[in-house]
Design a protein around this motif. Sequence first.
Motif, PDB file in Angstrom:
ATOM      1  N   ASN A 188       5.150  -0.715  -5.974  1.00  9.18           N
ATOM      2  CA  ASN A 188       3.794  -0.864  -5.452  1.00  9.18           C
ATOM      3  C   ASN A 188       2.959  -1.377  -6.624  1.00  9.18           C
ATOM      4  O   ASN A 188       2.608  -0.592  -7.510  1.00  9.18           O
ATOM      5  CB  ASN A 188       3.261   0.471  -4.939  1.00  9.18           C
ATOM      6  CG  ASN A 188       1.866   0.357  -4.332  1.00  9.18           C
ATOM      7  OD1 ASN A 188       1.185  -0.661  -4.497  1.00  9.18           O
ATOM      8  ND2 ASN A 188       1.432   1.390  -3.627  1.00  9.18           N
ATOM      9  N   PRO A 189       2.637  -2.667  -6.658  1.00 11.47           N
ATOM     10  CA  PRO A 189       2.031  -3.252  -7.853  1.00 11.47           C
ATOM     11  C   PRO A 189       0.574  -2.868  -8.082  1.00 11.47           C
ATOM     12  O   PRO A 189       0.030  -3.149  -9.149  1.00 11.47           O
ATOM     13  CB  PRO A 189       2.155  -4.764  -7.589  1.00 11.47           C
ATOM     14  CG  PRO A 189       2.127  -4.881  -6.107  1.00 11.47           C
ATOM     15  CD  PRO A 189       2.841  -3.662  -5.599  1.00 11.47           C
ATOM     16  N   VAL A 190      -0.055  -2.247  -7.096  1.00 10.70           N
ATOM     17  CA  VAL A 190      -1.485  -1.944  -7.201  1.00 10.70           C
ATOM     18  C   VAL A 190      -1.699  -0.733  -8.108  1.00 10.70           C
ATOM     19  O   VAL A 190      -1.156   0.346  -7.837  1.00 10.70           O
ATOM     20  CB  VAL A 190      -2.100  -1.668  -5.817  1.00 10.70           C
ATOM     21  CG1 VAL A 190      -3.616  -1.507  -5.932  1.00 10.70           C
ATOM     22  CG2 VAL A 190      -1.750  -2.775  -4.833  1.00 10.70           C
ATOM     23  N   PRO A 191      -2.474  -0.862  -9.182  1.00 10.54           N
ATOM     24  CA  PRO A 191      -2.764   0.284 -10.049  1.00 10.54           C
ATOM     25  C   PRO A 191      -3.460   1.403  -9.258  1.00 10.54           C
ATOM     26  O   PRO A 191      -4.186   1.132  -8.294  1.00 10.54           O
ATOM     27  CB  PRO A 191      -3.706  -0.309 -11.108  1.00 10.54           C
ATOM     28  CG  PRO A 191      -3.410  -1.775 -11.115  1.00 10.54           C
ATOM     29  CD  PRO A 191      -3.077  -2.113  -9.689  1.00 10.54           C
ATOM     30  N   PRO A 192      -3.243   2.666  -9.651  1.00 10.54           N
ATOM     31  CA  PRO A 192      -3.800   3.806  -8.896  1.00 10.54           C
ATOM     32  C   PRO A 192      -5.316   3.787  -8.746  1.00 10.54           C
ATOM     33  O   PRO A 192      -5.843   4.324  -7.772  1.00 10.54           O
ATOM     34  CB  PRO A 192      -3.346   5.018  -9.725  1.00 10.54           C
ATOM     35  CG  PRO A 192      -2.166   4.540 -10.493  1.00 10.54           C
ATOM     36  CD  PRO A 192      -2.411   3.096 -10.777  1.00 10.54           C
ATOM     37  N   ASN A 193      -6.021   3.180  -9.704  1.00  7.74           N
ATOM     38  CA  ASN A 193      -7.488   3.178  -9.649  1.00  7.74           C
ATOM     39  C   ASN A 193      -8.054   1.929  -8.986  1.00  7.74           C
ATOM     40  O   ASN A 193      -9.258   1.694  -9.027  1.00  7.74           O
ATOM     41  CB  ASN A 193      -8.065   3.307 -11.069  1.00  7.74           C
ATOM     42  CG  ASN A 193      -7.610   2.169 -11.984  1.00  7.74           C
ATOM     43  OD1 ASN A 193      -6.582   1.544 -11.723  1.00  7.74           O
ATOM     44  ND2 ASN A 193      -8.367   1.906 -13.026  1.00  7.74           N
ATOM     45  N   GLU A 194      -7.192   1.131  -8.362  1.00  7.96           N
ATOM     46  CA  GLU A 194      -7.637  -0.101  -7.708  1.00  7.96           C
ATOM     47  C   GLU A 194      -7.559   0.030  -6.188  1.00  7.96           C
ATOM     48  O   GLU A 194      -6.770   0.804  -5.655  1.00  7.96           O
ATOM     49  CB  GLU A 194      -6.784  -1.289  -8.157  1.00  7.96           C
ATOM     50  CG  GLU A 194      -6.913  -1.636  -9.635  1.00  7.96           C
ATOM     51  CD  GLU A 194      -8.215  -2.361  -9.950  1.00  7.96           C
ATOM     52  OE1 GLU A 194      -8.899  -2.790  -9.011  1.00  7.96           O
ATOM     53  OE2 GLU A 194      -8.539  -2.495 -11.150  1.00  7.96           O
ATOM     54  N   ASN A 195      -8.375  -0.765  -5.493  1.00  2.90           N
ATOM     55  CA  ASN A 195      -8.358  -0.806  -4.039  1.00  2.90           C
ATOM     56  C   ASN A 195      -7.268  -1.769  -3.577  1.00  2.90           C
ATOM     57  O   ASN A 195      -7.337  -2.972  -3.864  1.00  2.90           O
ATOM     58  CB  ASN A 195      -9.725  -1.276  -3.522  1.00  2.90           C
ATOM     59  CG  ASN A 195      -9.808  -1.302  -2.006  1.00  2.90           C
ATOM     60  OD1 ASN A 195      -8.807  -1.154  -1.296  1.00  2.90           O
ATOM     61  ND2 ASN A 195     -11.000  -1.504  -1.483  1.00  2.90           N
ATOM     62  N   PRO A 196      -6.232  -1.290  -2.864  1.00 10.17           N
ATOM     63  CA  PRO A 196      -5.137  -2.176  -2.460  1.00 10.17           C
ATOM     64  C   PRO A 196      -5.556  -3.276  -1.496  1.00 10.17           C
ATOM     65  O   PRO A 196      -4.816  -4.246  -1.324  1.00 10.17           O
ATOM     66  CB  PRO A 196      -4.127  -1.221  -1.802  1.00 10.17           C
ATOM     67  CG  PRO A 196      -4.940  -0.041  -1.396  1.00 10.17           C
ATOM     68  CD  PRO A 196      -6.022   0.097  -2.421  1.00 10.17           C
ATOM     69  N   GLU A 197      -6.725  -3.133  -0.893  1.00 15.72           N
ATOM     70  CA  GLU A 197      -7.200  -4.178   0.022  1.00 15.72           C
ATOM     71  C   GLU A 197      -7.732  -5.394  -0.725  1.00 15.72           C
ATOM     72  O   GLU A 197      -7.631  -6.527  -0.238  1.00 15.72           O
ATOM     73  CB  GLU A 197      -8.281  -3.621   0.941  1.00 15.72           C
ATOM     74  CG  GLU A 197      -7.811  -2.490   1.846  1.00 15.72           C
ATOM     75  CD  GLU A 197      -8.945  -1.937   2.683  1.00 15.72           C
ATOM     76  OE1 GLU A 197      -9.451  -2.674   3.554  1.00 15.72           O
ATOM     77  OE2 GLU A 197      -9.326  -0.764   2.465  1.00 15.72           O
ATOM     78  N   ASN A 231       0.844  -1.203   0.000  1.00 16.43           N
ATOM     79  CA  ASN A 231       0.000   0.000   0.000  1.00 16.43           C
ATOM     80  C   ASN A 231       0.875   1.246   0.000  1.00 16.43           C
ATOM     81  O   ASN A 231       2.108   1.172   0.141  1.00 16.43           O
ATOM     82  CB  ASN A 231      -0.980   0.004   1.183  1.00 16.43           C
ATOM     83  CG  ASN A 231      -0.290  -0.067   2.531  1.00 16.43           C
ATOM     84  OD1 ASN A 231       0.844   0.384   2.694  1.00 16.43           O
ATOM     85  ND2 ASN A 231      -0.961  -0.639   3.514  1.00 16.43           N
ATOM     86  N   TYR A 232       0.233   2.412  -0.129  1.00  8.71           N
ATOM     87  CA  TYR A 232       0.987   3.653  -0.230  1.00  8.71           C
ATOM     88  C   TYR A 232       1.744   4.016   1.051  1.00  8.71           C
ATOM     89  O   TYR A 232       2.906   4.451   0.971  1.00  8.71           O
ATOM     90  CB  TYR A 232       0.079   4.807  -0.640  1.00  8.71           C
ATOM     91  CG  TYR A 232       0.790   6.134  -0.503  1.00  8.71           C
ATOM     92  CD1 TYR A 232       1.865   6.448  -1.327  1.00  8.71           C
ATOM     93  CD2 TYR A 232       0.437   7.044   0.496  1.00  8.71           C
ATOM     94  CE1 TYR A 232       2.565   7.638  -1.173  1.00  8.71           C
ATOM     95  CE2 TYR A 232       1.127   8.227   0.653  1.00  8.71           C
ATOM     96  CZ  TYR A 232       2.192   8.529  -0.181  1.00  8.71           C
ATOM     97  OH  TYR A 232       2.900   9.697  -0.015  1.00  8.71           O
ATOM     98  N   PRO A 233       1.166   3.886   2.260  1.00  7.60           N
ATOM     99  CA  PRO A 233       1.935   4.245   3.451  1.00  7.60           C
ATOM    100  C   PRO A 233       3.269   3.494   3.557  1.00  7.60           C
ATOM    101  O   PRO A 233       4.283   4.075   3.936  1.00  7.60           O
ATOM    102  CB  PRO A 233       0.988   3.882   4.595  1.00  7.60           C
ATOM    103  CG  PRO A 233      -0.367   4.068   4.006  1.00  7.60           C
ATOM    104  CD  PRO A 233      -0.240   3.572   2.600  1.00  7.60           C
ATOM    105  N   LEU A 234       3.274   2.196   3.206  1.00  2.84           N
ATOM    106  CA  LEU A 234       4.523   1.440   3.231  1.00  2.84           C
ATOM    107  C   LEU A 234       5.456   1.906   2.114  1.00  2.84           C
ATOM    108  O   LEU A 234       6.676   1.956   2.290  1.00  2.84           O
ATOM    109  CB  LEU A 234       4.232  -0.051   3.105  1.00  2.84           C
ATOM    110  CG  LEU A 234       3.487  -0.680   4.294  1.00  2.84           C
ATOM    111  CD1 LEU A 234       3.158  -2.135   4.010  1.00  2.84           C
ATOM    112  CD2 LEU A 234       4.300  -0.554   5.577  1.00  2.84           C
ATOM    113  N   GLN A 235       4.889   2.257   0.976  1.00  4.35           N
ATOM    114  CA  GLN A 235       5.679   2.813  -0.126  1.00  4.35           C
ATOM    115  C   GLN A 235       6.354   4.103   0.327  1.00  4.35           C
ATOM    116  O   GLN A 235       7.539   4.328   0.054  1.00  4.35           O
ATOM    117  CB  GLN A 235       4.785   3.073  -1.332  1.00  4.35           C
ATOM    118  CG  GLN A 235       5.471   3.760  -2.502  1.00  4.35           C
ATOM    119  CD  GLN A 235       4.485   4.116  -3.617  1.00  4.35           C
ATOM    120  OE1 GLN A 235       3.402   3.550  -3.721  1.00  4.35           O
ATOM    121  NE2 GLN A 235       4.851   5.076  -4.440  1.00  4.35           N
TER     122      GLN A 235
END
Length: 327
Positions: free
Chosen positions: A65-74, A46-50
Amino acid sequence: MVSMMQPVFKVFSLYLLLMISACQSKTDEVQQQAAEESPRLVVVVNYPLQFIVESLVGPEFQIMNPVPPNENPETWLPGNTTTQTIQQADLIVTNGADFADWVKKLSLPRSKVLRTSLVIKDALITVPDFEVHSHGAGGAHSHAGTVAFFWLDPRLMARQAEAIAERLIKLDPGSEKTIRVNLEKLNDSLKPLNHQLDQLREDYPGLNWYSRRPVYQYLAKRCDWTMHHLHWKSNEKPNQEDWKQLKTLQKQQKISLMLCESEPTEELVRELAEQGITVFTLDPLTVAPAQGDYVSNMQQQLTHLQMFLKQQQKNPLQKTNDDADSL
């Protein structure tokens, strides 16, 4: 003639084997050197760890951070190619407390995984009714769960950062000085946030808030507040049963404040106001903000929260006893 050629052939074969072995050894050495010189790949969930890793390291590390910006990292899940990249990373920094579904579903090498929740076990908050649902005719029941949004208390984020720093140093000892200096800078950058939270605790202790789901418990504990989550689904309009439960709860609690993760619709704001509830939006920053970083965005949000509570203190949204009885 053949007997004379055999010793020559053996000598030539031995020479050829030695040459091949030497070339292979040289190739292995070059590959090993290239691997040591290439940036260490660190994957975060997630972003805080990034933000923490980016604050600590230099060019010796590559952060993903593999999660695309428009996706929910959860709830996001990676495809096959991304999965292979994650599995080959030098370090995988996870949140813990069941944050990020893909961490539970992928086969990750344990030696490469750092679960940051383990370093703050003494501070974890477990909610007894974290999830409430029904199975057939058996009626509704609840499951306990641990709240995962540790970074909303900067003191816990600092402890996460310390654990990450130690693991990064272990991965690349040559970067130890840089990482320790940057860790000190990161801790200094969190001090204004701690000051703001201490001020909120001093000025507005004992507040009760609603939230749609368990998100703000660490922030609330830091400020001496109490959170009541409503089990409303994120980004979905509350249904009739949701409103019925809220009205029942309001008869008992008469809570006038609610925290939302994203900006609510005007219709929802109006319907909540009819129940005597005023909404404040506080983005938990699970994804990178459009501008600034974690610190600047949290500073801004906490400043707005202070202004909001000051305004509420001057002009609270109140209902008459008749209105409350009609809920």
